[in-house]
Design an enzyme around this catalytic site. Structure first.
Site, PDB file in Angstrom:
ATOM      1  CB  SER A  24      11.811  -5.367  -7.603  1.00  0.00           C
ATOM      2  OG  SER A  24      12.989  -5.321  -8.383  1.00  0.00           O
ATOM      3  CG  HIS A 157       0.674 -25.752  34.619  1.00  0.00           C
ATOM      4  ND1 HIS A 157       0.355 -26.583  33.578  1.00  0.00           N
ATOM      5  CD2 HIS A 157       1.597 -26.409  35.359  1.00  0.00           C
ATOM      6  CE1 HIS A 157       1.034 -27.718  33.686  1.00  0.00           C
ATOM      7  NE2 HIS A 157       1.814 -27.632  34.754  1.00  0.00           N
ATOM      8  CG  ASN A 286      -2.339   1.873  27.785  1.00  0.00           C
ATOM      9  OD1 ASN A 286      -2.851   1.442  28.815  1.00  0.00           O
ATOM     10  ND2 ASN A 286      -2.975   2.667  26.946  1.00  0.00           N
ATOM     11  CD  GLU A 291      -0.359  -3.282  24.991  1.00  0.00           C
ATOM     12  OE1 GLU A 291      -1.516  -3.701  25.028  1.00  0.00           O
ATOM     13  OE2 GLU A 291      -0.065  -2.075  25.136  1.00  0.00           O
TER      14      GLU A 291
HETATM   15  N1  ARG Z   1      14.797  -7.898  -9.668  1.00  0.00           N
HETATM   16  C1  ARG Z   1      15.158  -9.253  -9.825  1.00  0.00           C
HETATM   17  C2  ARG Z   1      15.042 -10.013  -8.479  1.00  0.00           C
HETATM   18  O1  ARG Z   1      14.946  -9.380  -7.510  1.00  0.00           O
HETATM   19  C3  ARG Z   1      16.551  -9.362 -10.314  1.00  0.00           C
HETATM   20  C4  ARG Z   1      16.833 -10.576 -11.115  1.00  0.00           C
HETATM   21  C5  ARG Z   1      16.017 -10.554 -12.347  1.00  0.00           C
HETATM   22  N2  ARG Z   1      16.467 -11.438 -13.338  1.00  0.00           N
HETATM   23  C6  ARG Z   1      15.787 -11.564 -14.460  1.00  0.00           C
HETATM   24  N3  ARG Z   1      16.286 -12.294 -15.323  1.00  0.00           N
HETATM   25  N4  ARG Z   1      14.655 -10.970 -14.628  1.00  0.00           N
HETATM   26  O2  ARG Z   1      15.028 -11.210  -8.404  1.00  0.00           O
END
Ligand code: ARG
Length: 459
Positions: A24, A157, A286, A291
């Site tokens: 992530s 309306h 525009n 928009e």
């Molecule tokens: N990257 C994870 C999240 O955003 C962090 C927590 C992850 N915890 C775990 N035990 N894998 O939620």
């Protein structure tokens, strides 16, 4: 085999696709400052409680300071193999302080850590958004103040209904933004809760002092239940819900600005700096900004549906599904902020065509209600007066005229209660001036409303 921070029980490398899928970091790297701030507070608490020696905590805190500086400057590379921001910070701390860095994660889990990081982040962003919304209110009130005597058709309306002051119409948006601010202020109370110490879900065996951590971080209270602490994302859902309502308000304004700037209305001209041209039609100008704000509302509402659906049916406590909370949250924060900012800048760059607005008030029988009110003033019951006025409208319509184009003689054919003074009674200024009910469009009311807002904004 590459060593993961959680790799002890694993004998095989993670599949490279899974590594990418699981990571992530691309999204949560923006939490690095919150993450470091939370870790520093955790270390201070551990030193205070004697969970780790003070000198070691100090070394780690100094190291985290250097990690922060490195990340501020973009000197630290991010990689999928380190999964998320928490691992990156810990790994970078290891480079600064060696094996000592391995003590940082004592009495803590990424589950309570991530909940803390998002709360630190969202507290700050919510306050910023409240400030920005107040700025936008300021722009609305300034625009109202500049056009206090401008009259426009009010619509129901999408049909011309009764004349209103343009300032009154703008102040409706001031009210909407005020409710948005209240909603954000209210939800802030539920963001301002410190979850650290919940650890994975059950609390921790270390003698953590959660109250101490709360004070260091400046949170309002500590969370009550460790299971809830790591599984609660209500505050994310709530924020996006409030942001959605706010965007819906902005989309309504967008729609009006788009209509008003069309040749059909020509009530306003948006300055060149806030409009764009067409690549094929040379004459086009525009209202793209309006928009886009209208379009981005769909995006934010989509984010709301996304987070609600992610959270739906999740069992206690933390589940990896919840990693999916950040994209909709961050996108909502970014989208809402840019929309408010661009509108705050655009409003003063709108030219208002008072003559067009006034002319529009004179067509479409906007004075029909007042015509009936005139008869009521002379003793007729309102329902009957309504019907008489309706007949007058039908006759005028058939002749291609407005009510005040009809001669006194013609008017008297509908009721002999009608006299010469009706023309004054149903003229534009009089119609506005008589709407004295509290909150109505009467000149005095609107002046007072704008004054109240000016005072509120300056306090
Ligand atoms: N990257 C994870 C999240 O955003 C962090 C927590 C992850 N915890 C775990 N035990 N894998 O939620």
């Amino acid at each position: 085999m590459s060593e993961k921070l959680w790799g002890g029980r694993f004998s095989q490398d993670t599949d490279t696709l899974v590594e990418k899928f699981n990571a992530s970091i691309d999204v949560d790297k923006r939490l690095y400052a919150s993450d470091i701030c939370g870790s520093i507070a955790h270390l201070k608490m551990m030193a205070h409680e004697g969970i780790i020696p003070k000198d070691e905590a100090d070394t780690l805190i100094a190291g985290l300071g250097r990690v922060k500086a490195g990340m501020d400057k973009g000197e630290i590379a991010f990689s999928d193999s380190l999964e998320d921001i928490h691992m990156h910070v810990e790994e970078a701390l290891g480079k600064e302080t060696g094996d000592l860095a391995k003590k940082l994660h004592t009495g803590r889990s990424r589950n309570d850590q991530v909940a803390l990081d998002v709360r630190i982040y969202l507290k700050e962003e919510t306050l910023t958004i409240i400030r920005m919304l107040t700025g936008f209110q300021r722009a609305l009130v300034a625009m109202a103040r500049k056009h206090m005597d401008v009259v426009m058709p009010g619509y129901t309306h999408m049909q011309r209904a009764q004349p209103v002051l343009f300032a009154h119409h703008l102040m409706a948006y001031y009210e909407m933004m005020g409710r948005d601010i209240q909603r954000f202020q209210d939800s802030l109370k539920r963001v301002d809760v410190m979850p650290l110490g919940a650890a994975a879900l059950a609390g921790t065996t270390y003698p953590v002092n959660r109250e101490y951590t709360r004070q260091v971080l400046g949170f309002g209270k500590v969370s009550e239940n460790s299971i809830d602490s790591v599984s609660d994302r209500d505050f994310v859902m709530e924020f996006i819900a409030h942001a959605s309502i706010c965007m819906i308000h902005l989309s309504r304004l967008s729609e009006e600005l788009i209509l008003w700037s069309s040749s059909e209305f020509a009530f306003i001209t948006i300055s060149d700096a806030f409009t764009t041209g067409s690549s094929i039609m040379p004459q086009k100008k525009n209202p793209d900004v309006a928009e886009l704000v209208r379009g981005k509302t769909g995006r934010v509402v989509g984010n709301l549906v996304a987070i609600l659906t992610v959270m739906k049916s999740l069992p206690m406590a933390y589940n990896k599904d919840m990693q999916e909370d950040k994209e909709p949250l961050f996108d909502t924060v970014d989208t809402l902020k840019i929309c408010i900012e661009v509108y705050t800048r655009m409003l003063p760059n709108i030219m208002v065509h008072r003559d067009r607005m006034k002319a529009a008030c004179k067509q479409g029988f906007l004075n029909a209600t007042d015509f009936a009110d005139y008869l009521v003033g002379r003793g007729m019951a309102f329902r009957q007066a309504h019907s008489v006025a309706g007949k007058a409208v039908a006759v005028a319509l058939s002749q291609g005229k407005e009510l005040d184009d009809l001669s006194l003689e013609e008017l008297r054919s509908f009721s002999d209660l009608i006299n010469q003074d009706i023309y004054h009674f149903i003229c534009l200024d009089q119609m506005i001036a008589r709407r004295i009910s509290y909150g109505g469009t009467g000149f005095d009311n609107v002046e007072k409303a704008v004054q109240r807002a000016e005072k509120e904004l300056n306090s």
